[in-house]
Design an enzyme around this catalytic site. Structure first.
Site, PDB file in Angstrom:
ATOM      1  N   GLU A 289       5.490 -27.262  17.705  1.00 15.50           N
ATOM      2  CA  GLU A 289       4.692 -26.886  16.537  1.00 15.50           C
ATOM      3  C   GLU A 289       3.361 -26.259  16.919  1.00 15.50           C
ATOM      4  OE1 GLU A 289       3.850 -30.135  13.865  1.00 15.50           O
ATOM      5  OE2 GLU A 289       2.319 -28.996  12.788  1.00 15.50           O
TER       6      GLU A 289
ATOM      7  N   TYR B 162       0.818  -1.219   0.000  1.00 13.74           N
ATOM      8  CA  TYR B 162       0.000   0.000   0.000  1.00 13.74           C
ATOM      9  C   TYR B 162       0.847   1.263   0.000  1.00 13.74           C
ATOM     10  CZ  TYR B 162      -4.316  -2.598   0.624  1.00 13.74           C
ATOM     11  OH  TYR B 162      -5.378  -3.415   0.433  1.00 13.74           O
TER      12      TYR B 162
END
Lengths: 583, 363
Positions: free
Chosen positions: B199, B106
């Site tokens: 994890e 942006y």
């Protein structure tokens, strides 16, 4: 019980007006305007004066449809400044079907002597009013006629006749009559017809006042006219049995050699002889019957053409003749002088009076049929020349297109004269791009034959099929481009498929010429599009460089912690230079 | 690109990044001053130029280079974008601000430098990484954060407003997010002697609750699936700067196995970068053999799982004995198990029984 009766040509067309383009009120009003405008233009071509044509269509008793005038009775007036019609021909020209000045072999818009009278005939049968004709050939008198057609007898009925003094030396013709029509449904075709006529006749001033009083003006862009066509004899390839029958009825020639020379296009003595020999219309003397003085004459002629016969004398030839087994002189000459060209022998024998041909006036009908068949088979005739044609020419074609379409690019081409079945023809093509040409989903096609715009039955036309068969991507053309293609075929006999003169039939020779003509102009368009694409690409390139280079300069100045930006003018200039070089 | 063997401190690293950006800008500036179109040369990132280096134990780029020149109409736009990205990175770094890839996309619009899409802007950021030899996190461009750390490590902030401030990473029981502030911190002090990377968030919380950090004297890192680059770099630093061994626990399936592998040996996508790998880290489980040995509840392997395993078989990173053995084992038992599967033996079993055994086994 079956009754048999004869009908006149006028009666025939009265009963079959569809084939002449008078199918319905809309089509009839269009066809009437078209036929009279074409007659007017032909009359100007004849006098070689740039035409000024004034058309007025006014309403007599027509109903309104959506603000326009629909079905009803209209009055049509067409005025020209052409050659005018000799007074004695005026009644027949407008009151007799199939009477005209256009049956000669040269290019003209009309060919049948039908159109103008058909319009009048149509007016008469729908309104039962007479046609008014004024005409002068520029003499001191103007002739005015009120006419009707006796349909059953195909004869003009003169209702009134006036002669006025022509003080202003006016020349031209005015035709005015009433007819039933439908302007509302015809208006777009009429305007399109006038526009295309103006395009292909850029030296004409055309004014049209429609029933609502609107004036449409097609102003001439030049006063230059194409050279008028010369009248021509029929070419042997293009004649039929009927043509020969008519010729032998009127000819003054007493032998076939002269007959061929006199009545056919580009046939000289030599060609005439070798054709007649080929066709078996030549008889030569039996050598046995030659008398001494005949031999002397023959040798004398031989000596005259020393080139071919050296070392001949009366004794020698006389001896040869006595011992010869040949049945005729041609065979004799060919046997004993094998090195000499057959044409030379034929000429020699003719000159020496040893050749007999028939009297053409005494040809039997089976001989006429054979003659015509052999004409088609003989390949020694010269192709017809194009002096009887009057193509528009590249310059006028360009003028016309620029005037009516105002394109951004134009390419025109005139092909060399060619022939089909003994009829000479010339194809002219043009391609135009951009400008006032609208963007359609397809290529815009303008078709002309002998300078007449063809507006109906486009899909059946040979040009359309040729254009559709081409691979346009090769020429960088895409269907969304604003492109118009113009094809003009001129010929002493345009291969129309119908009496209505709406589209041209497929003839391999015509087809090939159109294809090559379009290819020529398409290649020019391709060059133009390629160059434009290049310039456009360069312009975009420059835009890209001038957008990004300053940014690179700005960001790297900041990154490097410098105060002043580097000078990139040099870089930008170097990019521009490339564009100028490439241009 | 030369491999920086010597570790440099966070502050020095920041200076180094700025120096490099300045050099980059200076080079282009001088080219333009001389009237030549600016150009750069950088290693090619095409697949045929990506090689596995057994010495470095990670993917590296080969000798092939690509040239980008502002002279070339096709190059000038990405070239400008690259220079802009450098400018944007230097502004971020100078002002000690952070940004995200989305933000970069942006921000470009403010300079009339619009990118076609996010992918184009991402690729330009990767170009900048390749040219500079620093990762985007060094330029303060961060991904969306989702990984965390918990344990006895005291860090010292370097971000504006917190300079010199210290924090012990046990101060919050959910763990501390591994974000820009944490990754730019200096390590002050630790009593831990190992790192355990996990994890899944559920197990991470369980470990904290079960006081694994105390019992095993460990720093706990949540990778939350595939570890983000910032986290991989952080683990690298824990291993290199604090000399802590790293143990990785993942699900017992090809995907979990590969999460461990990327932490250890990195990915092909990051072949142009260093210091994202921890080659000495250990994958401690869940192995395929564990599924058998611990009789874990399991699911059958799907077709996608099996396809993935066949791909991994050919992967040069999987040449080690352990990796070959486990890959084969998965393929032979055709089963997989999640970390949570240990719960069948009670909530604390994984910490009490499995973890000590595995740490010992892989140490």
């Amino acid at each position: 019980m079956v009754t048999f009766e004869e009908i006149s040509p006028a009666d025939f067309f009265y009963r079959n007006r569809d084939i002449a383009g008078f199918t319905n009120p809309a089509r009839a009003i269009f066809s009437s305007i078209r036929e009279l405008v074409e007659n007017a233009l032909d009359a100007s071509d004849l006098s070689n004066i740039p035409p000024e044509i004034y058309i007025r269509l006014s309403q007599e008793d027509a109903e309104e449809t959506q603000g326009e005038l629909g079905v009803g009775v209209y009055r049509l007036r067409v005025m020209d400044n052409g050659s005018g019609i000799p007074a004695r021909h005026i009644p027949s020209a407008f009151g007799q079907v199939l009477f005209g000045s256009k049956y000669k072999l040269k290019q003209a818009r009309g060919t049948f002597g039908l159109g103008g009278t058909m319009a009048v005939l149509y007016g008469q049968i729908t309104t039962h009013k007479p046609v008014e004709v004024k005409s002068s050939t520029g003499t001191s008198k103007i002739y005015e006629y009120k006419l009707m057609i006796d349909i059953q007898r195909n004869r003009p009925l003169i209702l009134d006749r006036k002669i006025r003094r022509n003080k202003e030396q006016w020349r031209g013709t005015i035709v005015e009559f009433s007819l039933e029509g439908d302007y509302f449904r015809a208006v777009s075709k009429i305007l399109e017809y006038l526009k295309q006529t103006a395009l292909v006749t850029p030296y004409a001033d055309i004014k049209f006042v429609d029933p609502k009083g609107r004036l449409y003006l097609f102003t001439r862009a030049t006063k230059k006219m194409p050279p008028p066509p010369k009248e021509t004899l029929p070419h042997p390839y293009g004649v039929d049995v009927e043509t020969i029958q008519r010729l032998i009825r009127v000819t003054e020639c007493q032998n076939m050699v002269g007959f061929m020379q006199k009545h056919f296009h580009r046939v000289g003595g030599g060609i005439s002889l070798s054709f007649l020999e080929f066709a078996g219309f030549i008889k030569s003397e039996d050598p046995k019957r030659l008398k001494h003085e005949d031999v002397v004459r023959l040798v004398h002629m031989m000596k005259k053409s020393k080139k071919f016969f050296d070392d001949v004398n009366v004794e020698k030839v006389g001896r040869l003749i006595k011992t010869a087994h040949s049945r005729n002189m041609l065979e004799f000459m060919e046997t004993h002088f094998p090195k000499v060209d057959k044409n030379v022998i034929l000429r020699l024998l003719l000159a020496a009076g040893f050749i007999k041909t028939k009297d053409p006036r005494k040809l039997r009908s089976d001989e006429v049929v054979r003659l015509v068949r052999m004409m088609k088979r003989f390949n020694g005739f010269l192709p017809p020349d194009a002096s009887c044609l009057s193509p528009l020419g590249e310059e006028l074609l360009e003028t016309g297109i620029l005037k009516e379409l105002r394109p951004e690019f134009i390419a025109v081409s005139q092909r060399k004269p060619s022939t089909y079945s003994g009829h000479p023809f010339i194809v002219e093509t043009a391609i135009a791009y951009g400008g006032n040409i609208p963007k359609k989903d397809d290529i815009l096609i303008y078709r002309f034959a002998n300078r007449i715009p063809l507006l109906y039955d486009e899909a059946s036309d040979v040009s359309v099929r040729v254009i559709k068969s081409m691979n346009w991507r090769r020429y960088k053309v895409t269907p969304d481009m604003p492109i118009a293609i113009l094809v003009h075929v001129c010929s002493t006999k345009v291969p129309y498929k119908t009496v209505g003169k709406e589209f041209i039939a497929d003839r391999p020779e015509v087809n090939g010429e159109i294809l090559n003509g379009i290819r020529e102009v398409a290649r020019e368009l391709q060059k133009f599009l390629t160059k434009r694409e290049y310039v456009e690409k360069e312009r975009r390139r420059l835009t890209v460089f001038s957008k990004y280079l300053p940014k690179i300069a700005r960001f790297s100045t900041n990154l490097a912690g410098k105060k002043e930006e580097p000078n990139i003018e040099l870089l930008l200039r170097s990019v521009k230079k490339i564009e100028e070089q490439g241009d | 690109m030369k491999n920086r063997e010597i570790e440099i401190s966070v502050k020095e690293r920041r200076k180094e990044v700025l120096r490099n950006l300045r050099r980059f800008g200076g080079r282009l500036y001088n080219q333009m001053e001389k009237g030549i179109f600016p150009r750069i040369r950088m290693p090619s990132r095409s697949t045929e130029n990506i090689f596995y280096s057994p010495e470095l134990r990670q993917y590296i780029l080969g000798d092939k280079t690509v040239r980008r020149s502002a002279r070339n109409i096709r190059h000038i736009r990405p070239f400008t974008q690259l220079v802009w990205a450098g400018y944007f990175a230097s502004e971020l770094t100078k002002n000690r601000k952070t940004s995200t890839l989305r933000d970069v996309y942006y921000s470009a619009q403010a300079y009339d430098m619009s990118f076609k899409d996010q992918a184009e802007s991402n690729s330009i950021v990767t170009d900048l990484e390749t040219v500079m030899g620093f990762s985007r996190e060094d330029f303060k461009v961060f991904p969306e954060e989702r990984s965390a750390i918990f344990g006895d490590l005291t860090i010292e902030y370097t971000v504006p407003g917190y300079e010199g401030k210290q924090l012990n990473l046990m101060s919050h029981p959910d763990g501390v997010m591994i974000g820009p502030a944490l990754t730019s911190s200096e390590f002050a002090q630790t009593r831990a002697d190992k790192v355990i990377a996990i994890e899944k968030g559920g197990l991470f919380t369980r470990f904290i609750e079960e006081r694994v950090h105390k019992k095993f004297n460990a720093l706990l890192v949540l990778t939350a699936g595939q570890a983000p680059r910032a986290t991989r770099h952080f683990i690298h630093r824990l291993n290199k700067e604090l000399d802590l061994p790293v143990f990785i626990f993942t699900d017992g399936d090809p995907w979990g196995m590969h999460i461990a592998m990327v932490i250890i040996s990195g990915s092909a996508n990051a072949a142009h970068l260093r210091e994202l790998t921890t080659p000495d880290a250990k994958w401690s489980g869940v192995w395929a053999t564990d599924i058998v040995d611990y009789k874990l509840p399991s699911d059958p392997l799907t077709e996608v799982d099996i396809k993935r395993l066949h791909e991994l078989e050919k992967d040069p990173r999987y040449e080690g004995e352990l990796w070959r053995r486990e890959t084969q084992k998965f393929l032979s038992i055709k089963k997989k198990a999640e970390q949570e599967a240990f719960s069948r033996y009670g909530l604390t079993y994984i910490v009490d029984e499995y973890l000590p055994a595995k740490l010992e086994e892989t140490d």
